[in-house]
Design a protein around this motif. Sequence first.
Motif, PDB file in Angstrom:
ATOM      1  N   GLU A 287       0.803  -1.217   0.000  1.00  2.00           N
ATOM      2  CA  GLU A 287       0.000   0.000   0.000  1.00  2.00           C
ATOM      3  C   GLU A 287       0.840   1.274   0.000  1.00  2.00           C
ATOM      4  O   GLU A 287       0.486   2.267  -0.612  1.00  2.00           O
ATOM      5  CB  GLU A 287      -0.946  -0.001   1.228  1.00  2.00           C
ATOM      6  CG  GLU A 287      -2.084   1.016   1.154  1.00  2.00           C
ATOM      7  CD  GLU A 287      -3.018   0.795  -0.040  1.00  2.00           C
ATOM      8  OE1 GLU A 287      -3.532   1.788  -0.564  1.00  2.00           O
ATOM      9  OE2 GLU A 287      -3.207  -0.394  -0.465  1.00  2.00           O
ATOM     10  N   LYS A 290       1.863   2.684  -3.425  1.00  4.97           N
ATOM     11  CA  LYS A 290       0.830   3.144  -4.356  1.00  4.97           C
ATOM     12  C   LYS A 290       0.675   4.656  -4.305  1.00  4.97           C
ATOM     13  O   LYS A 290       0.755   5.256  -3.232  1.00  4.97           O
ATOM     14  CB  LYS A 290      -0.523   2.510  -4.020  1.00  4.97           C
ATOM     15  CG  LYS A 290      -0.597   1.032  -4.353  1.00  4.97           C
ATOM     16  CD  LYS A 290      -1.971   0.505  -4.023  1.00  4.97           C
ATOM     17  CE  LYS A 290      -2.039  -0.997  -4.201  1.00  4.97           C
ATOM     18  NZ  LYS A 290      -3.307  -1.528  -3.664  1.00  4.97           N
ATOM     19  N   TYR A 292      -2.137   7.424  -5.452  1.00  2.00           N
ATOM     20  CA  TYR A 292      -3.478   7.564  -5.991  1.00  2.00           C
ATOM     21  C   TYR A 292      -3.569   8.848  -6.793  1.00  2.00           C
ATOM     22  O   TYR A 292      -3.200   9.918  -6.324  1.00  2.00           O
ATOM     23  CB  TYR A 292      -4.517   7.552  -4.868  1.00  2.00           C
ATOM     24  CG  TYR A 292      -4.753   6.149  -4.355  1.00  2.00           C
ATOM     25  CD1 TYR A 292      -5.748   5.361  -4.931  1.00  2.00           C
ATOM     26  CD2 TYR A 292      -3.945   5.608  -3.354  1.00  2.00           C
ATOM     27  CE1 TYR A 292      -5.941   4.056  -4.505  1.00  2.00           C
ATOM     28  CE2 TYR A 292      -4.128   4.318  -2.922  1.00  2.00           C
ATOM     29  CZ  TYR A 292      -5.138   3.520  -3.497  1.00  2.00           C
ATOM     30  OH  TYR A 292      -5.322   2.254  -3.090  1.00  2.00           O
ATOM     31  N   SER A 331     -10.199   7.734  -9.105  1.00  2.00           N
ATOM     32  CA  SER A 331      -8.925   7.797  -8.397  1.00  2.00           C
ATOM     33  C   SER A 331      -8.307   6.416  -8.480  1.00  2.00           C
ATOM     34  O   SER A 331      -8.883   5.446  -7.991  1.00  2.00           O
ATOM     35  CB  SER A 331      -9.164   8.202  -6.942  1.00  2.00           C
ATOM     36  OG  SER A 331      -7.957   8.210  -6.250  1.00  2.00           O
ATOM     37  N   ILE A 332      -7.158   6.329  -9.178  1.00  2.00           N
ATOM     38  CA  ILE A 332      -6.579   5.000  -9.370  1.00  2.00           C
ATOM     39  C   ILE A 332      -5.167   4.946  -8.830  1.00  2.00           C
ATOM     40  O   ILE A 332      -4.442   5.942  -8.865  1.00  2.00           O
ATOM     41  CB  ILE A 332      -6.609   4.574 -10.861  1.00  2.00           C
ATOM     42  CG1 ILE A 332      -5.972   5.676 -11.738  1.00  2.00           C
ATOM     43  CG2 ILE A 332      -8.008   4.258 -11.322  1.00  2.00           C
ATOM     44  CD1 ILE A 332      -5.689   5.211 -13.119  1.00  2.00           C
ATOM     45  N   PRO A 333      -4.774   3.790  -8.313  1.00  2.21           N
ATOM     46  CA  PRO A 333      -3.425   3.657  -7.764  1.00  2.21           C
ATOM     47  C   PRO A 333      -2.423   3.325  -8.865  1.00  2.21           C
ATOM     48  O   PRO A 333      -2.690   2.478  -9.717  1.00  2.21           O
ATOM     49  CB  PRO A 333      -3.574   2.480  -6.806  1.00  2.21           C
ATOM     50  CG  PRO A 333      -4.693   1.655  -7.388  1.00  2.21           C
ATOM     51  CD  PRO A 333      -5.587   2.564  -8.165  1.00  2.21           C
TER      52      PRO A 333
END
Lengths: 369, 300
Positions: A287, A290, A292, A331-333
Amino acid sequence: MSKSYDKQVDVISNINVTIEPGEFFVLVGPSGCGKSTMLRMIAGLETITSGTLKIGDQVANHLSPDKRDLSMVFQNYALYPHLTVQQNITFGLDVKKVKKATQQERAAEVAETLGLTDYLKRKPRELSGGQRQRVALARAIVSESPICLMDEPLSNLDAKLRAHMRTEIRRIQRKLGITMIYVTHDQVEAMTMGDRIMILHEGEIQQVGKPIDIYNNPANPFVATFIGSPPMNLAYSDADKKASEIVIGDILRLPVPSNEIITIPEYQLIAGIRPEHLRPALKESPEEDKLYVVVTNVEVLGNETVFSFKLGTNEWKAKWSGQWHIEIGDSIPILIDYGAFCLFEARTGDLIKKSTDLGNVVFGKEVLV
Amino acid sequence: MTSLEKPGIWKKTANGRTALLYLLPSILLFSVFVFYPMFRTIYLSFFLTDQNGDAAIWVGFENYSYLLESTAFINSMKATGLFVLYTVPIGIVLALFFALLANEKLKGIGFFRTVYSSTMGISVAASSVIWLFMFNPSMGMFNRLLSLLNLPQIQWLLDPQWALLSVSISTIWMNIGFSFLILLGGLQNIDEHLYESSRIDGAGYFYRLRRITLPMLSPTLFFIITISLINAFQSFGQIDILTQGGPSASTNLIVYSIYREAFINYQFGTASAQAVTLFIIILVVTILQFKLGERRVHYQ
């Protein structure tokens, strides 16, 4: 063949390059960068203010165009509208007082290669753009000069024909072994056709090299954005030596291996990353890696998807292969690796760190075995 | 079903009527200044006229047959023919020569372009007066030059052998400006790349002139030849000022002859007949030119 110039006036300065025999050399740059002027200097249509131009071992600065033993294809083809295709092709031979029979023979031969045999009796105005282009090409080939200059020969053609003619010209050049000096503003043409390319900007060389080397290791931010579509994403950045991190666009902090952070200078930098190096974050990705981002635009091109997002004040683009169902506003990682970045010095534009992590887009033949 | 109704005449001609409306001003102007005088001339050529120029007696083609037998008219025709022969080819070749010179990219070429085309800006009357002075036997420039070179003096405008030639020289000078300007325009329209391409092939100046310039210029040349021919047939002003048709009618060109017939002899009938003859000659020459010349013209 060697050639070096120093034209010390506004248009072109400090050009120093050697073009090898049999090479497909592409001059590329935005309009007004002096690339056509340079070609015309090689052709002898424009005088050289200072410096020397050598063709073979001979200094050619003051040779008249016809003594330089080269042929040229103009952007508007410069076909003689009052002559037939045949006469257009043999014009140069006729000037050189080649025998009529030989003229016919050579014209027929070239026309055969380029698929113009059926059009020999026509006038240029009765031909389509692509056919005219081929007549211009035929005229250059028939002279059997070892050097051929081309000044944006494909810019008047539609996209499909342009792609076709790209391979056609390349094929002919390989077959005949002529040295080609090719001017274009289209980076795709430069990338696909050139053995080596020279990028010009405001009359100065930005970089000379093999297309792939230039793509992977652009010498400065100009080259980085000029070559490649979409262009390389750029942002101002600073090194934070204490935290062993690099701060990109005031937002993104990336850890830098400690042995590398010492090599990064203190002053302001420009960080650049190719759109295809911005990878999608997968479920199993940790996590903390990543990032966002909010999507501002999406283009699905069938085999790949290009989307834009804001990183600080810069709009960046990412290119992923495949069709991704992404909506504007999502919203994309994504994953960004420090290794994929190029770093330039902000003031001078010099490259100080090459992109090292090309693993996910560069493949060797051994992969196939 | 309204859509199956045939559109009425009024509707069908809507486009035509609009076109006519646009054409109306020029139709009106042409009618007053061209068509009416033309038909009036043709009409008058079949009559003997009174002193007011009104048709008096119908004579049919007698005016024409009289003309064909008249030695004066035949002479006038000959003079006109010679005049055209002297002025048109030389004028155009000279204009082309100057245009080629002025088309070179040199410093200060604008000055020469202005000078070469300047005769266009001088009226026929004014330039004729200048030439009148230059031709003057005692104080004119030409005779002064001749005496400097110890050559015999020439009665430029007074010697029947020389008068037509003198008038031709001044006419060539007057017309060169216009031809020059048109030809220069034509030359400037030729794509520079064609020359560059031929230079790479190694073509010399005259080869380029023959294989590129002249063919590419042919539409302009054709135009200027047509205009010059018509112009030469219609020359009047310089004759009136320089020679008044003399000496011994050697420069009595056809338009001048028409003028004398009509406004000095008050023979409007025969004058009209001459005018119609001139019209037919110019028409035939122009048609011939189109038939023969246009084959050699390369339009883009």
